[in-house]
Scaffold this motif. Structure first.
Motif, mmCIF file in Angstrom:
data_model
loop_
_atom_site.group_PDB
_atom_site.id
_atom_site.type_symbol
_atom_site.label_atom_id
_atom_site.label_comp_id
_atom_site.label_asym_id
_atom_site.label_seq_id
_atom_site.Cartn_x
_atom_site.Cartn_y
_atom_site.Cartn_z
ATOM 1 N N PRO A 43 -5.987 -8.428 1.193
ATOM 2 C CA PRO A 43 -5.731 -9.179 2.432
ATOM 3 C C PRO A 43 -4.983 -8.322 3.446
ATOM 4 C CG PRO A 43 -5.080 -10.443 0.491
ATOM 5 C CD PRO A 43 -5.349 -9.052 0.027
ATOM 6 N N LEU A 44 -5.377 -8.449 4.698
ATOM 7 C CA LEU A 44 -4.701 -7.689 5.752
ATOM 8 C C LEU A 44 -3.239 -8.092 5.862
ATOM 9 C CD1 LEU A 44 -5.026 -5.596 8.014
ATOM 10 C CD2 LEU A 44 -5.619 -7.481 9.563
ATOM 11 N N ARG A 45 -2.943 -9.376 5.607
ATOM 12 C CA ARG A 45 -1.554 -9.835 5.692
ATOM 13 C C ARG A 45 -0.675 -9.141 4.643
ATOM 14 N NH1 ARG A 45 -3.982 -14.590 3.391
ATOM 15 N NH2 ARG A 45 -3.367 -14.852 1.204
ATOM 16 N N PHE A 52 0.250 -5.863 6.099
ATOM 17 C CA PHE A 52 1.291 -6.057 7.104
ATOM 18 C C PHE A 52 2.671 -6.170 6.452
ATOM 19 C CE2 PHE A 52 -1.842 -7.231 10.421
ATOM 20 C CZ PHE A 52 -1.258 -6.578 11.495
ATOM 21 N N LYS A 53 2.726 -6.709 5.239
ATOM 22 C CA LYS A 53 4.000 -6.862 4.543
ATOM 23 C C LYS A 53 4.627 -5.509 4.205
ATOM 24 C CE LYS A 53 4.469 -11.424 3.567
ATOM 25 N NZ LYS A 53 5.712 -12.218 3.682
ATOM 26 N N VAL A 54 3.779 -4.507 3.940
ATOM 27 C CA VAL A 54 4.284 -3.211 3.459
ATOM 28 C C VAL A 54 3.955 -2.070 4.419
ATOM 29 C CG1 VAL A 54 4.216 -3.870 1.024
ATOM 30 C CG2 VAL A 54 2.184 -2.873 2.074
ATOM 31 N N TRP A 55 3.695 -2.367 5.692
ATOM 32 C CA TRP A 55 3.303 -1.304 6.618
ATOM 33 C C TRP A 55 4.405 -0.264 6.777
ATOM 34 C CZ3 TRP A 55 5.753 -0.059 11.227
ATOM 35 C CH2 TRP A 55 6.706 -0.986 11.684
ATOM 36 N N ARG A 56 5.653 -0.702 6.777
ATOM 37 C CA ARG A 56 6.754 0.265 6.911
ATOM 38 C C ARG A 56 6.919 1.076 5.623
ATOM 39 N NH1 ARG A 56 10.936 0.583 10.451
ATOM 40 N NH2 ARG A 56 10.504 -1.500 11.293
ATOM 41 N N GLU A 57 6.792 0.418 4.472
ATOM 42 C CA GLU A 57 6.929 1.122 3.198
ATOM 43 C C GLU A 57 5.848 2.193 3.019
ATOM 44 O OE1 GLU A 57 7.287 -2.008 3.671
ATOM 45 O OE2 GLU A 57 9.132 -2.695 2.709
ATOM 46 N N LEU A 58 4.646 1.931 3.550
ATOM 47 C CA LEU A 58 3.549 2.884 3.426
ATOM 48 C C LEU A 58 3.554 3.939 4.530
ATOM 49 C CD1 LEU A 58 0.616 0.492 2.444
ATOM 50 C CD2 LEU A 58 1.950 1.981 0.945
ATOM 51 N N GLY A 59 4.502 3.844 5.454
ATOM 52 C CA GLY A 59 4.574 4.824 6.529
ATOM 53 C C GLY A 59 3.489 4.659 7.569
ATOM 54 N N LEU A 60 3.002 3.424 7.753
ATOM 55 C CA LEU A 60 1.965 3.167 8.754
ATOM 56 C C LEU A 60 2.587 3.089 10.142
ATOM 57 C CD1 LEU A 60 -0.031 0.360 6.898
ATOM 58 C CD2 LEU A 60 -0.676 2.754 7.118
ATOM 59 N N ASN A 98 -7.977 -17.962 9.693
ATOM 60 C CA ASN A 98 -7.106 -16.957 10.317
ATOM 61 C C ASN A 98 -6.653 -15.880 9.322
ATOM 62 O OD1 ASN A 98 -7.202 -18.426 12.766
ATOM 63 N ND2 ASN A 98 -5.524 -19.736 12.070
ATOM 64 N N THR A 99 -7.492 -15.568 8.370
ATOM 65 C CA THR A 99 -7.174 -14.548 7.375
ATOM 66 C C THR A 99 -8.298 -13.522 7.317
ATOM 67 O OG1 THR A 99 -5.961 -16.168 6.047
ATOM 68 C CG2 THR A 99 -6.584 -14.120 4.960
ATOM 69 N N HIS A 100 -7.915 -12.254 7.289
ATOM 70 C CA HIS A 100 -8.894 -11.177 7.219
ATOM 71 C C HIS A 100 -8.645 -10.336 5.976
ATOM 72 C CE1 HIS A 100 -9.056 -12.251 11.503
ATOM 73 N NE2 HIS A 100 -10.300 -11.818 11.467
ATOM 74 N N LEU A 101 -9.700 -9.743 5.498
ATOM 75 C CA LEU A 101 -9.622 -8.845 4.357
ATOM 76 C C LEU A 101 -9.917 -7.423 4.817
ATOM 77 C CD1 LEU A 101 -11.558 -10.917 1.649
ATOM 78 C CD2 LEU A 101 -9.082 -10.674 1.898
ATOM 79 N N LYS A 137 6.937 -8.435 -1.768
ATOM 80 C CA LYS A 137 5.872 -7.769 -1.012
ATOM 81 C C LYS A 137 4.785 -7.227 -1.922
ATOM 82 C CE LYS A 137 8.833 -6.442 2.885
ATOM 83 N NZ LYS A 137 9.367 -5.308 3.694
ATOM 84 N N ILE A 138 5.178 -6.593 -3.012
ATOM 85 C CA ILE A 138 4.169 -6.043 -3.914
ATOM 86 C C ILE A 138 3.446 -7.159 -4.662
ATOM 87 C CG2 ILE A 138 5.696 -5.729 -5.915
ATOM 88 C CD1 ILE A 138 4.284 -3.097 -6.456
#
Length: 415
Positions: A164-166, A169-177, A202-205, A315-316
């Motif tokens: 899921p894209l959401r 979004f939860k871990v974008w900072r942890e992954l360095g995005l 309203n959910t994307h994969l 998050k994980i």
């Protein structure tokens, strides 16, 4: 009896673990199982590592600092935020003593000033904090190819090659995005990534495009095994090393002879790696051990892909079903204290990859981590480095200066 309980009992019976209601001794480690205790009691009974606990004492303030920093930088034309607005968000940001008191704790990061045009105080970042923010953004943008590979690896650990894209979004900072990773990473690499609608509204994969090569990845633990086997003083049998994970227990943790034997048996047991395609799960003792070991390998690889080798458990957990993990992830971390460390500081559960840290710092840092570490250093610095004035007097004088400046500006305005 549920499948989860059957699985847990069968696995632990194989490991020779006694079923205890509580921990036998606070300084003696034994694999205790919480069937008659609550989840919070199970977490509280874990052996605490003072190095990670001290690190999390500083991190819980860093998380609040980053939240305020993001609000300030949200307006690029005028990077500032009003004190009134932050005060309304005090409870949400967990600023127990209020926004102003928190900002004054970190004068090397935040600067409070009075805006005469709006007749109220505002907060902006100091030059040092702005420089760190720019350095982090520049290093992230310079490492976009690495970021793309991280996302491909995460999607490759999913049997459906999608998540899921959401959850991302939860871990974008942890992954360095980057902040705009939807455009700069996903849309810019349409030949690699694809967004598709999910069954929920309203959910994307996020999905890997068919034909993208993703089966040749080697997990981080496999790289460690190669290095260990190539050492001249390596005394471990290579067949034993084939399925092993690195274990590093905290100082003071006493391991029984029986526990060491069970860990050695677990190390030797085969399993499928995080990028391997698995077949049907077996309900035998060997199959249950392989299932748990594969779950360990997946979360181990996930933590290895993060910038700081740490992530919040909540998050994980967003990826658990997509990675095919049928176990409770928090229990997984608690059951393997030599591989992971779980901290509860800051009202959140955060897990660290133990082997990646030495004395509270990453053994192999990266440019993004270095930038974030500079910000953490400013958090740890606190008020130090300022003129030696009593802190309470300094707070009072600072508050009076803002109020007096505001009153003076009001009197100077034309009626």
């Amino acid at each position: 009896m549920s499948n989860r309980v059957c699985f847990k009992k069968g696995y632990l019976k194989l490991m020779g673990v006694k079923f205890l209601g509580k921990q036998e001794h606070p300084t003696r480690f034994s694999m205790c199982v919480r069937f008659k205790t609550t989840s919070s009691q199970y977490v509280a009974s874990r052996f605490r590592d003072p190095t990670f606990e001290k690190l999390m004492d500083n991190y819980k303030n860093l998380v609040k600092v980053i939240a305020i920093q993001d609000l300030i930088l949200a307006n690029p034309k005028n990077p500032s935020v009003s004190i009134d607005f932050l005060s309304k968000l005090s409870q949400k940001l967990h600023l127990n003593r209020g926004a102003t008191a928190f900002l004054r704790k970190f004068p090397h990061i935040f600067h409070i000033y009075y805006d005469p045009s709006k007749l109220k105080p505002f907060c902006r970042l100091t030059d040092a904090a702005l420089d760190i923010s720019r350095q982090e953004a520049e290093t992230i943008n310079a490492s976009l190819p690495v970021v793309v590979e991280r996302l491909v690896r995460i999607l490759s650990m999913s049997a459906s090659r999608m998540v899921p894209l959401r959850a991302v979004f939860k871990v974008w900072r942890e992954l360095g995005l980057p902040d705009d990773f939807e455009d700069s990473v996903i849309s810019a690499n349409s030949g690699v990534f694809q967004l598709c609608d999910a069954h929920e509204p309203n959910t994307h994969l996020l999905k890997l495009v068919d034909g993208v090569f993703s089966n040749g990845f080697r997990a981080a633990v496999e790289d460690w095994r190669v290095v260990e086997c190539c050492k001249e003083d390596c005394s471990v049998d290579r067949m034993e090393m084939q399925f092993s994970f690195k274990h590093r227990y905290p100082p003071g943790m006493r391991l029984t002879k029986n526990f060491r034997a069970k860990v050695k048996e677990w190390q030797r047991s085969p399993y499928a790696g995080p990028y391997e395609v698995t077949g049907e799960k077996k309900k035998s003792k060997t199959g249950m051990m392989a299932t748990e070991k594969r779950a360990v390998s997946i979360v181990h690889e996930f933590l290895s892909l993060t910038v700081e080798k740490m992530v919040e458990v909540e998050k994980i957990s967003q990826f658990r079903r997509w990675f095919g993990i049928d176990l409770n992830i928090r229990d997984l971390f608690l059951d393997h204290p030599g591989i992971f460390y779980l901290s509860t500081k800051g009202k959140t559960h955060t897990v660290f990859l133990r082997e990646a840290y030495e004395r509270g710092c990453l053994i192999e840092p990266n440019p993004v981590y270095d930038a974030r570490r500079r910000l953490l250093d400013l958090v740890v610095l606190g008020r130090r480095g300022l003129p030696a004035v009593n802190s309470k007097l300094q707070d009072t004088s600072s508050c009076n200066e803002v109020e007096q400046e505001g009153n003076q500006q009001r009197h100077e305005l034309p009626s």
